[in-house]
Design an enzyme around this catalytic site. Structure first.
Site, mmCIF file in Angstrom:
data_model
loop_
_atom_site.group_PDB
_atom_site.id
_atom_site.type_symbol
_atom_site.label_atom_id
_atom_site.label_comp_id
_atom_site.label_asym_id
_atom_site.label_seq_id
_atom_site.Cartn_x
_atom_site.Cartn_y
_atom_site.Cartn_z
ATOM 1 N N ASN A 91 0.866 -1.188 0.000
ATOM 2 C CA ASN A 91 0.000 0.000 0.000
ATOM 3 C C ASN A 91 0.901 1.236 0.000
ATOM 4 O O ASN A 91 1.461 1.604 1.027
ATOM 5 C CB ASN A 91 -0.893 -0.026 1.254
ATOM 6 C CG ASN A 91 -1.713 1.240 1.408
ATOM 7 O OD1 ASN A 91 -1.838 2.023 0.472
ATOM 8 N ND2 ASN A 91 -2.282 1.435 2.597
ATOM 9 N N TRP A 92 1.000 1.841 -1.184
ATOM 10 C CA TRP A 92 1.890 3.005 -1.306
ATOM 11 C C TRP A 92 1.304 4.260 -0.663
ATOM 12 O O TRP A 92 1.971 5.283 -0.567
ATOM 13 C CB TRP A 92 2.170 3.293 -2.786
ATOM 14 C CG TRP A 92 3.135 2.338 -3.428
ATOM 15 C CD1 TRP A 92 3.753 1.264 -2.843
ATOM 16 C CD2 TRP A 92 3.594 2.387 -4.779
ATOM 17 N NE1 TRP A 92 4.564 0.639 -3.763
ATOM 18 C CE2 TRP A 92 4.485 1.313 -4.955
ATOM 19 C CE3 TRP A 92 3.334 3.226 -5.865
ATOM 20 C CZ2 TRP A 92 5.120 1.053 -6.178
ATOM 21 C CZ3 TRP A 92 3.957 2.977 -7.087
ATOM 22 C CH2 TRP A 92 4.850 1.902 -7.230
ATOM 23 N N LYS A 93 0.038 4.222 -0.320
ATOM 24 C CA LYS A 93 -0.656 5.415 0.211
ATOM 25 C C LYS A 93 -0.438 6.592 -0.757
ATOM 26 O O LYS A 93 -0.341 6.366 -1.962
ATOM 27 C CB LYS A 93 -0.189 5.726 1.625
ATOM 28 C CG LYS A 93 -0.231 4.504 2.531
ATOM 29 C CD LYS A 93 -0.073 4.833 3.980
ATOM 30 C CE LYS A 93 0.016 3.549 4.778
ATOM 31 N NZ LYS A 93 -0.080 3.762 6.209
ATOM 32 N N HIS A 122 -9.703 0.904 5.146
ATOM 33 C CA HIS A 122 -8.403 1.164 5.768
ATOM 34 C C HIS A 122 -8.613 2.162 6.906
ATOM 35 O O HIS A 122 -9.423 3.091 6.785
ATOM 36 C CB HIS A 122 -7.426 1.721 4.730
ATOM 37 C CG HIS A 122 -6.021 1.786 5.235
ATOM 38 N ND1 HIS A 122 -5.598 2.775 6.087
ATOM 39 C CD2 HIS A 122 -4.960 0.966 5.062
ATOM 40 C CE1 HIS A 122 -4.335 2.568 6.400
ATOM 41 N NE2 HIS A 122 -3.920 1.469 5.788
ATOM 42 N N GLU A 126 -5.315 -5.084 10.903
ATOM 43 C CA GLU A 126 -4.359 -3.986 11.053
ATOM 44 C C GLU A 126 -4.636 -3.247 12.360
ATOM 45 O O GLU A 126 -5.454 -2.303 12.370
ATOM 46 C CB GLU A 126 -4.504 -3.012 9.882
ATOM 47 C CG GLU A 126 -4.151 -3.620 8.543
ATOM 48 C CD GLU A 126 -3.577 -2.567 7.603
ATOM 49 O OE1 GLU A 126 -2.453 -2.761 7.137
ATOM 50 O OE2 GLU A 126 -4.232 -1.543 7.370
ATOM 51 N N GLY A 149 2.244 2.378 10.887
ATOM 52 C CA GLY A 149 3.159 3.503 10.721
ATOM 53 C C GLY A 149 3.858 3.938 12.000
ATOM 54 O O GLY A 149 4.428 5.018 12.067
ATOM 55 N N GLY A 209 2.747 -0.966 4.384
ATOM 56 C CA GLY A 209 2.717 0.454 4.038
ATOM 57 C C GLY A 209 4.130 0.969 3.818
ATOM 58 O O GLY A 209 4.749 0.735 2.783
ATOM 59 N N GLY A 210 4.672 1.618 4.841
ATOM 60 C CA GLY A 210 5.982 2.293 4.748
ATOM 61 C C GLY A 210 7.072 1.483 4.063
ATOM 62 O O GLY A 210 7.730 1.988 3.134
HETATM 63 C C1 PEP Z 1 -0.952 0.259 6.227
HETATM 64 O O1 PEP Z 1 -1.154 1.460 6.146
HETATM 65 O O2 PEP Z 1 -1.762 -0.541 5.723
HETATM 66 C C2 PEP Z 1 0.229 -0.188 6.941
HETATM 67 C C3 PEP Z 1 0.254 -1.401 7.393
HETATM 68 O O3 PEP Z 1 1.242 0.735 7.105
HETATM 69 P P1 PEP Z 1 2.693 0.479 7.762
HETATM 70 O O4 PEP Z 1 3.235 -0.795 7.162
HETATM 71 O O5 PEP Z 1 3.487 1.667 7.386
HETATM 72 O O6 PEP Z 1 2.476 0.334 9.229
#
Ligand code: PEP
Length: 255
Positions: free
Chosen positions: A11-13, A98, A170, A176, A237-238
């Site tokens: 997930n590049w956001k 999300h 999640e 994050g 994500g990150g």
């Molecule tokens: C997300 O936003 O779905 C996520 C899991 O982010 P991160 O890996 O940065 O915690």
């Protein structure tokens, strides 16, 4: 025991522009060229989807996802993107519910439910995100919160559509923050999610459905999390913004 194929999603956001897609994919595909037997999903921003779609057209190893869409079919909804528009660009997965959309954009359980129905109608696989806040966990309410989110979101889905929905557990306190759930904490919640699915449908579906973990997954912790039998993949994500780090996480799913 049901053998579930692992699914790892990036997930590049709101990161990486369209012109950054080609160099990213070049590195990622090179790093993962020997990897088989895992579903990989790239979830860029809307503006990067056309480029990713073009570059992945002949590559069955990486599927395309979207971060959001409207549950309306078409019409006067300025700024929205429909499921049909995503299908047109060969998008196969979509994130629904999300926590950032729930918290920052007012996405309610009812909207999440409408989106799940719409995604399935268009044969786009939804990745339904559920998870509790730190406060809810501290107050012993984590399971109650998950149960509510799941039951409202998944109501009225056919058993077939239910089995074809991906759940992403999640915990909001892990997203994050660099503070990952331990494999034991995540497994306990995944096991609980399967119990809720069993109640909504039946045992076979609860064994079939894939449940990803998301929340500060990195190359350093991915292997430990992904070796748990109840954890069927990761939503990243990150760490997914770096093609080498994301490739390492995909490799970690191979044990
Ligand atoms: C997300 O936003 O779905 C996520 C899991 O982010 P991160 O890996 O940065 O915690």
């Amino acid at each position: 025991m049901y053998l579930r194929k692992k699914i790892i999603a990036a997930n590049w956001k709101m990161n990486l522009t369209s012109s950054e897609v080609a160099p990213y994919l070049e590195t990622f595909l090179l790093e993962t060229k020997h990897i088989e037997g895992v579903d990989v999903v790239l979830i860029p921003s809307f503006t990067s989807i056309p480029k990713a779609s073009e570059l992945l057209e002949k590559n069955p190893k990486v599927r395309l996802g979207a971060q959001n869409f409207s549950f309306h079919e078409k019409g006067a909804f300025t700024g929205e993107v429909s499921a049909g528009m995503l299908r047109d660009l060969f998008v196969r997965y979509v994130l629904v519910g999300h926590s950032e959309r729930r918290e920052l954009f007012g996405e309610t359980d009812h909207i999440v439910h409408q989106k799940l129905l719409t995604a399935h109608r268009h044969e786009i696989r939804p990745i339904l995100c559920v998870g509790e806040t730190l406060e809810e966990r501290k107050n012993g309410k984590a399971k109650q919160v998950l149960e509510h989110q799941l039951k409202v979101a998944l109501a009225d889905l056919s058993h077939e559509d239910l089995a074809d929905t991906i759940i992403a557990y999640e915990p909001i306190w892990a997203i994050g923050t660099g503070c990952t759930a331990t494999a034991a904490e995540a497994s306990e919640m995944h096991h609980f999610i399967r119990e809720v699915i069993k109640e909504l449908a039946h045992k076979e579906i609860s064994q079939k459905i894939r449940i990803q973990y998301g929340g500060s997954v990195t190359p350093a912790n991915a292997r430990e999390l992904l070796k748990s039998p109840d954890i069927d993949g990761a939503l990243v994500g990150g760490a997914s913004l770096d093609p080498r780090a994301f490739a390492e996480i995909v490799k970690a799913s191979q044990g």
